[in-house]
Design an enzyme around this catalytic site. Sequence first.
Site, PDB file in Angstrom:
ATOM      1  N   GLU A 104       0.534  -1.170   0.097  1.00  0.00           N
ATOM      2  CA  GLU A 104       0.119  -0.056   0.032  1.00  0.00           C
ATOM      3  C   GLU A 104       0.850   1.260  -0.138  1.00  0.00           C
ATOM      4  OE1 GLU A 104      -3.437  -1.931   2.829  1.00  0.00           O
ATOM      5  OE2 GLU A 104      -2.184  -0.106   3.638  1.00  0.00           O
ATOM      6  N   CYS A 117       2.852   8.304   2.114  1.00  0.00           N
ATOM      7  CA  CYS A 117       3.190   7.546   2.936  1.00  0.00           C
ATOM      8  C   CYS A 117       3.719   6.179   2.137  1.00  0.00           C
ATOM      9  CB  CYS A 117       2.051   7.051   3.824  1.00  0.00           C
ATOM     10  SG  CYS A 117       2.222   5.962   5.056  1.00  0.00           S
ATOM     11  N   CYS A 124       4.822  -7.522   7.960  1.00  0.00           N
ATOM     12  CA  CYS A 124       5.669  -7.143   9.267  1.00  0.00           C
ATOM     13  C   CYS A 124       5.640  -8.179  10.334  1.00  0.00           C
ATOM     14  CB  CYS A 124       4.979  -5.897   9.848  1.00  0.00           C
ATOM     15  SG  CYS A 124       5.842  -5.268  11.292  1.00  0.00           S
ATOM     16  N   CYS A 128       2.419  -6.090  16.451  1.00  0.00           N
ATOM     17  CA  CYS A 128       1.717  -5.105  17.462  1.00  0.00           C
ATOM     18  C   CYS A 128       0.374  -5.475  17.304  1.00  0.00           C
ATOM     19  CB  CYS A 128       1.751  -3.669  17.061  1.00  0.00           C
ATOM     20  SG  CYS A 128       3.674  -3.026  16.945  1.00  0.00           S
ATOM     21  N   CYS A 131      -2.611  -3.772  14.989  1.00  0.00           N
ATOM     22  CA  CYS A 131      -1.980  -3.273  13.756  1.00  0.00           C
ATOM     23  C   CYS A 131      -2.478  -4.166  12.823  1.00  0.00           C
ATOM     24  CB  CYS A 131      -0.670  -2.820  13.612  1.00  0.00           C
ATOM     25  SG  CYS A 131       0.131  -2.458  12.178  1.00  0.00           S
ATOM     26  N   GLY A 174       5.177  -2.379   7.369  1.00  0.00           N
ATOM     27  CA  GLY A 174       6.392  -2.580   7.640  1.00  0.00           C
ATOM     28  C   GLY A 174       7.073  -1.951   8.813  1.00  0.00           C
ATOM     29  N   GLU A 175       8.416  -2.450   9.036  1.00  0.00           N
ATOM     30  CA  GLU A 175       9.174  -1.742  10.127  1.00  0.00           C
ATOM     31  C   GLU A 175      10.368  -1.217   9.402  1.00  0.00           C
ATOM     32  OE1 GLU A 175       9.501  -0.523  13.103  1.00  0.00           O
ATOM     33  OE2 GLU A 175      11.454  -0.141  12.517  1.00  0.00           O
ATOM     34  N   SER A 206       9.538   6.343  10.963  1.00  0.00           N
ATOM     35  CA  SER A 206       8.912   6.106  12.230  1.00  0.00           C
ATOM     36  C   SER A 206       9.134   4.610  12.552  1.00  0.00           C
ATOM     37  CB  SER A 206       7.326   6.184  12.028  1.00  0.00           C
ATOM     38  OG  SER A 206       6.686   5.493  13.285  1.00  0.00           O
ATOM     39  N   SER A 229       7.109   5.076  17.734  1.00  0.00           N
ATOM     40  CA  SER A 229       5.635   4.508  18.073  1.00  0.00           C
ATOM     41  C   SER A 229       5.846   3.982  19.778  1.00  0.00           C
ATOM     42  CB  SER A 229       5.214   3.513  17.281  1.00  0.00           C
ATOM     43  OG  SER A 229       5.292   3.785  15.938  1.00  0.00           O
ATOM     44  N   LEU A 230       5.338   5.134  20.418  1.00  0.00           N
ATOM     45  CA  LEU A 230       5.490   4.786  21.956  1.00  0.00           C
ATOM     46  C   LEU A 230       4.333   4.031  22.563  1.00  0.00           C
ATOM     47  CD1 LEU A 230       7.420   5.101  24.456  1.00  0.00           C
ATOM     48  CD2 LEU A 230       6.393   7.334  24.671  1.00  0.00           C
ATOM     49  N   ASN A 305      -7.472   3.501  15.013  1.00  0.00           N
ATOM     50  CA  ASN A 305      -8.234   3.199  13.774  1.00  0.00           C
ATOM     51  C   ASN A 305      -8.618   1.738  13.924  1.00  0.00           C
ATOM     52  OD1 ASN A 305      -8.178   4.726  11.595  1.00  0.00           O
ATOM     53  ND2 ASN A 305      -5.953   5.023  11.728  1.00  0.00           N
ATOM     54  N   CYS A 348      -2.716   1.674   8.236  1.00  0.00           N
ATOM     55  CA  CYS A 348      -1.692   0.857   7.668  1.00  0.00           C
ATOM     56  C   CYS A 348      -2.214  -0.586   7.397  1.00  0.00           C
ATOM     57  CB  CYS A 348      -0.615   0.477   8.591  1.00  0.00           C
ATOM     58  SG  CYS A 348      -0.206   2.148   9.754  1.00  0.00           S
TER      59      CYS A 348
HETATM   60  N1  SAH Z   1       6.486  -0.026  11.837  1.00  0.00           N
HETATM   61  C1  SAH Z   1       6.590   1.389  12.023  1.00  0.00           C
HETATM   62  C2  SAH Z   1       5.925   2.362  10.993  1.00  0.00           C
HETATM   63  C3  SAH Z   1       4.622   2.185  10.944  1.00  0.00           C
HETATM   64  S1  SAH Z   1       3.947   3.906  11.242  1.00  0.00           S
HETATM   65  C4  SAH Z   1       6.216   1.800  13.427  1.00  0.00           C
HETATM   66  O1  SAH Z   1       5.725   1.130  14.190  1.00  0.00           O
HETATM   67  O2  SAH Z   1       6.544   2.945  13.789  1.00  0.00           O
HETATM   68  C5  SAH Z   1       2.330   3.646  11.529  1.00  0.00           C
HETATM   69  C6  SAH Z   1       1.871   4.130  12.849  1.00  0.00           C
HETATM   70  O3  SAH Z   1       0.324   3.923  13.165  1.00  0.00           O
HETATM   71  C7  SAH Z   1       2.691   3.495  13.993  1.00  0.00           C
HETATM   72  O4  SAH Z   1       2.681   4.593  14.996  1.00  0.00           O
HETATM   73  C8  SAH Z   1       1.526   2.592  14.382  1.00  0.00           C
HETATM   74  O5  SAH Z   1       1.885   2.058  15.651  1.00  0.00           O
HETATM   75  C9  SAH Z   1       0.277   3.127  14.227  1.00  0.00           C
HETATM   76  N2  SAH Z   1      -0.708   2.200  14.097  1.00  0.00           N
HETATM   77  C10 SAH Z   1      -0.999   1.106  13.430  1.00  0.00           C
HETATM   78  N3  SAH Z   1      -2.100   0.334  13.589  1.00  0.00           N
HETATM   79  C11 SAH Z   1      -2.689   1.395  14.174  1.00  0.00           C
HETATM   80  C12 SAH Z   1      -4.310   1.553  14.259  1.00  0.00           C
HETATM   81  N4  SAH Z   1      -5.023   0.497  14.255  1.00  0.00           N
HETATM   82  N5  SAH Z   1      -4.743   2.553  15.040  1.00  0.00           N
HETATM   83  C13 SAH Z   1      -3.942   3.476  15.198  1.00  0.00           C
HETATM   84  N6  SAH Z   1      -2.771   3.693  14.872  1.00  0.00           N
HETATM   85  C14 SAH Z   1      -2.031   2.631  14.607  1.00  0.00           C
END
Ligand code: SAH
Length: 361
Positions: A104, A117, A124, A128, A131, A174-175, A206, A229-230, A305, A348
Amino acid sequence: MLKPLSEKQQNPAIMPSIFSLELSDLENWLSEIKEPKFRAAQIYNWLYEKRVTSFEEMTNLPKGLREKLEETYHIHPMKEVARQESSDGTIKFLFELQDGYSIETVLMRHDYGNSVCVTTQVGCRLGCTFCASTLGGLKRNLLAGEIVSQVLQVQRALDATEERVSSIVIMGIGEPFDNYDGLIKFLKVVNHDKGLNIGARHITVSTSGIVPYIYKFADEGMQINFAVSLHAPNTEIRSKLMPVNRMYPMNELMDSIRYYIKKTGRRVSFEYGLFGGVNDQVEHAEELADLIKSVKCHVNLIPVNYVPERDYVRTPKNQIFKFLETLKKRGVNATLRREQGHDIDAACGQLRAKERQEETR
Ligand code: SAH
């Protein structure tokens, strides 16, 4: 440590992409095949200024060189298998790669310009729990050129209206730090003034927090914007949301971020997804403020989301504002991420999960 990737995940059996090459790589290749170095700049011009889609069109190159390029590198655009357009101008593309996998890419329109983006991996492996990108695990890393191609293909779509891609966020599937070499090559190509010439300060990467690569990235000396992503105010909650935290716990993550800030002089952005009842209470905001009070940073709050395969619930609006106010009162620089593409599968991995169920199961 994360396990090394398998040979197949690391080196897919596909033709190398011409877009993976930095200008200097192209010069080296030309000298290997006994062609003059100046051809590299000509080729770059065809690729990134004129944005041609075949070597045949590179009419100022000798025929023999064009044939050699054709035999060695892949240049064809990815097939667009789906496109969703939101009423706010956001467009999500689903592209098909050489080996049939799909990825995507999202175009977002802001008042300050057009942002793309990009995806860095097919799937991945970080798992998480909220995600969609991680459903079905990791198939393989993208080649640097496959990441560049995403930007180019969106740029070609914008060429019709003489618009330009002005910024890039590496926040797709992806990471990025799990495909570190591909990421760095990609950054060099899009940033190069003879490449897509997108300024480092207009690019944001990120990561979910792969600590050794945060140190490495700090040492690259690039002026790229950096986001982490904290998603949690403490290590216990973070481990529940993000398995990567069991490998690289929060204190180690924070140490690496402090190193990054010291080394680069730049601030970091923290992404903090609000997951109903999990990490969205006022006491979490207070704990978060304490955690990052000595860190030069900005917090981006993201309402979750909804992903059908994941059962997190959204935080009510008034609760979101309470959380934001609590952070601000404690001196944390924080904003609520403006949501785009709400009427399409813009989060994502969502479109891919829907369109390509066989790939994400
Ligand atoms: N792997 C990297 C790049 C992804 S960035 C990372 O983890 O940072 C996409 C951002 O969207 C990340 O902060 C991820 O944690 C967040 N994300 C993924 N799924 C989500 C969801 N369902 N709702 C809100 N944020 C989400």
